[in-house]
Design an enzyme around this catalytic site. Structure first.
Site, PDB file in Angstrom:
ATOM      1  N   LYS A   1       4.910  45.585 -14.841  1.00 26.86           N
ATOM      2  CA  LYS A   1       5.232  44.873 -13.600  1.00 26.86           C
ATOM      3  C   LYS A   1       4.565  43.503 -13.632  1.00 26.86           C
ATOM      4  O   LYS A   1       3.464  43.383 -14.158  1.00 26.86           O
ATOM      5  CB  LYS A   1       4.734  45.663 -12.379  1.00 26.86           C
ATOM      6  CG  LYS A   1       5.266  47.086 -12.260  1.00 26.86           C
ATOM      7  CD  LYS A   1       6.714  47.116 -11.839  1.00 26.86           C
ATOM      8  CE  LYS A   1       7.163  48.569 -11.631  1.00 26.86           C
ATOM      9  NZ  LYS A   1       8.549  48.683 -11.168  1.00 26.86           N
TER      10      LYS A   1
ATOM     11  N   HIS B   1      16.194  56.999 -17.768  1.00 29.60           N
ATOM     12  CA  HIS B   1      15.925  56.594 -16.383  1.00 29.60           C
ATOM     13  C   HIS B   1      17.071  57.099 -15.511  1.00 29.60           C
ATOM     14  O   HIS B   1      18.225  57.073 -15.913  1.00 29.60           O
ATOM     15  CB  HIS B   1      15.793  55.076 -16.277  1.00 29.60           C
ATOM     16  CG  HIS B   1      15.109  54.635 -15.009  1.00 29.60           C
ATOM     17  ND1 HIS B   1      15.723  54.719 -13.773  1.00 29.60           N
ATOM     18  CD2 HIS B   1      13.880  54.113 -14.785  1.00 29.60           C
ATOM     19  CE1 HIS B   1      14.889  54.262 -12.846  1.00 29.60           C
ATOM     20  NE2 HIS B   1      13.757  53.896 -13.434  1.00 29.60           N
TER      21      HIS B   1
ATOM     22  N   ASN C   1      37.712  65.279  -8.317  1.00 35.61           N
ATOM     23  CA  ASN C   1      38.735  65.064  -7.292  1.00 35.61           C
ATOM     24  C   ASN C   1      38.431  65.763  -5.978  1.00 35.61           C
ATOM     25  O   ASN C   1      38.779  65.267  -4.906  1.00 35.61           O
ATOM     26  CB  ASN C   1      40.092  65.554  -7.823  1.00 35.61           C
ATOM     27  CG  ASN C   1      41.228  64.636  -7.415  1.00 35.61           C
ATOM     28  OD1 ASN C   1      40.995  63.532  -6.943  1.00 35.61           O
ATOM     29  ND2 ASN C   1      42.459  65.094  -7.593  1.00 35.61           N
TER      30      ASN C   1
ATOM     31  N   HIS D   1      12.606  59.825 -16.325  1.00 30.70           N
ATOM     32  CA  HIS D   1      11.790  59.213 -15.277  1.00 30.70           C
ATOM     33  C   HIS D   1      11.964  60.004 -13.982  1.00 30.70           C
ATOM     34  O   HIS D   1      13.089  60.273 -13.568  1.00 30.70           O
ATOM     35  CB  HIS D   1      12.268  57.770 -15.075  1.00 30.70           C
ATOM     36  CG  HIS D   1      11.620  57.071 -13.927  1.00 30.70           C
ATOM     37  ND1 HIS D   1      10.448  56.365 -14.058  1.00 30.70           N
ATOM     38  CD2 HIS D   1      11.981  56.960 -12.629  1.00 30.70           C
ATOM     39  CE1 HIS D   1      10.123  55.846 -12.890  1.00 30.70           C
ATOM     40  NE2 HIS D   1      11.031  56.189 -12.010  1.00 30.70           N
TER      41      HIS D   1
END
Length: 253
Positions: free
Chosen positions: A87, A206, A35, A239
């Site tokens: 990738k 991650h 808060n 990571h």
């Protein structure tokens, strides 16, 4: 006062231990930063560090296993473990993704991994990915004589779905799963960490979304705090980006 800055101050705040629920990172963060960052009297606020009493730390399970157990599982000692992220991370079919995993592991890597947003998309559903990656893993192991791994991302839209994916990974016999602990949430992460400890799975973490919280130097939460929270919630390793790559970082660390 902060050296070299105008109207900036360092404050030390202490809380009674009884204000916090045992074993709950969620409650700890809700109490400390839930808060106060919204107070209109403050222009900016940054949580630089937490000093957590040992008595409170001991109410947390912590990492499921740790580096020694990981080395024992892999039977690899005396050197760093080498891995890579597959990738392109998005767009491959599960079969082609599994082929990339096989080629990397067969080529000498110890691990390959899913990226943070590889979950269960139309082009590659999670179950198909898990099956093809497990096939690649075992094929590479048989041909190299080494124990290999692939970080299967169990992150999902609900805790129940996340646990379903982790259970399926264990049934396949793979050594490790992964989770996006900030976007997934501390409650989900702690639940997964408990499951991993009980069932012999390593847990890679991650840090996706961390820069929203920690990148600004005058507002947010320093990553050391997020790292301490993760250690309490549970994760075997995290990571951190490449040594020299696309992500922001301090070169001298």
């Amino acid at each position: 006062p902060v050296a070299g800055e105008e109207n900036q101050y360092i404050a030390y705040v202490a809380y009674p231990l009884d204000l916090f629920e045992e074993g709950s990172v969620t409650n700890m963060f809700t109490s400390i930063v839930g808060n106060v960052f919204g107070f209109k009297a403050l222009r900016a606020l940054r949580l630089e560090d937490l000093r957590i009493p040992t008595a409170y730390v001991k109410t947390f399970q912590g990492p499921p296993h740790g580096i020694q157990v990981e080395r024992d599982k892999l039977n690899k000692y005396g050197r760093p473990l080498l891995g890579c992220t597959i990738k392109p991370k998005l767009g491959l079919s599960a079969k082609n993704y599994g082929r990339a995993v096989y080629e990397c592991l067969r080529g000498g890597l110890d691990f390959t991994k899913d990226d943070e947003n590889v979950n269960s998309q139309p082009f590659m559903r999670w179950r198909d990915r898990f099956l093809f990656c497990a096939e690649a893993l075992y094929k590479a192991q048989a041909e190299t004589g080494e124990i290999k791994g692939h970080y299967l991302n169990a992150t999902a839209g609900t805790c129940e779905e996340m646990m379903k994916r982790a259970i399926f990974a264990r049934e396949l016999g793979v050594p490790i799963v992964m989770h996006d602990y900030l976007t997934g949430g501390f409650t989900a992460n702690t639940s997964l960490a408990h499951y991993c400890r009980d069932n012999g799975l390593l847990l890679h973490i991650h840090r996706a979304m961390h820069a929203v919280i920690d990148r600004q130097k005058n507002h947010g939460i320093h990553f050391r705090v997020l790292a301490k929270a993760l250690r309490m919630s549970g994760g075997d390793h995290i990571h951190s980006g490449t040594v020299v790559g696309k992500l922001e970082g301090e070169r001298d660390i």
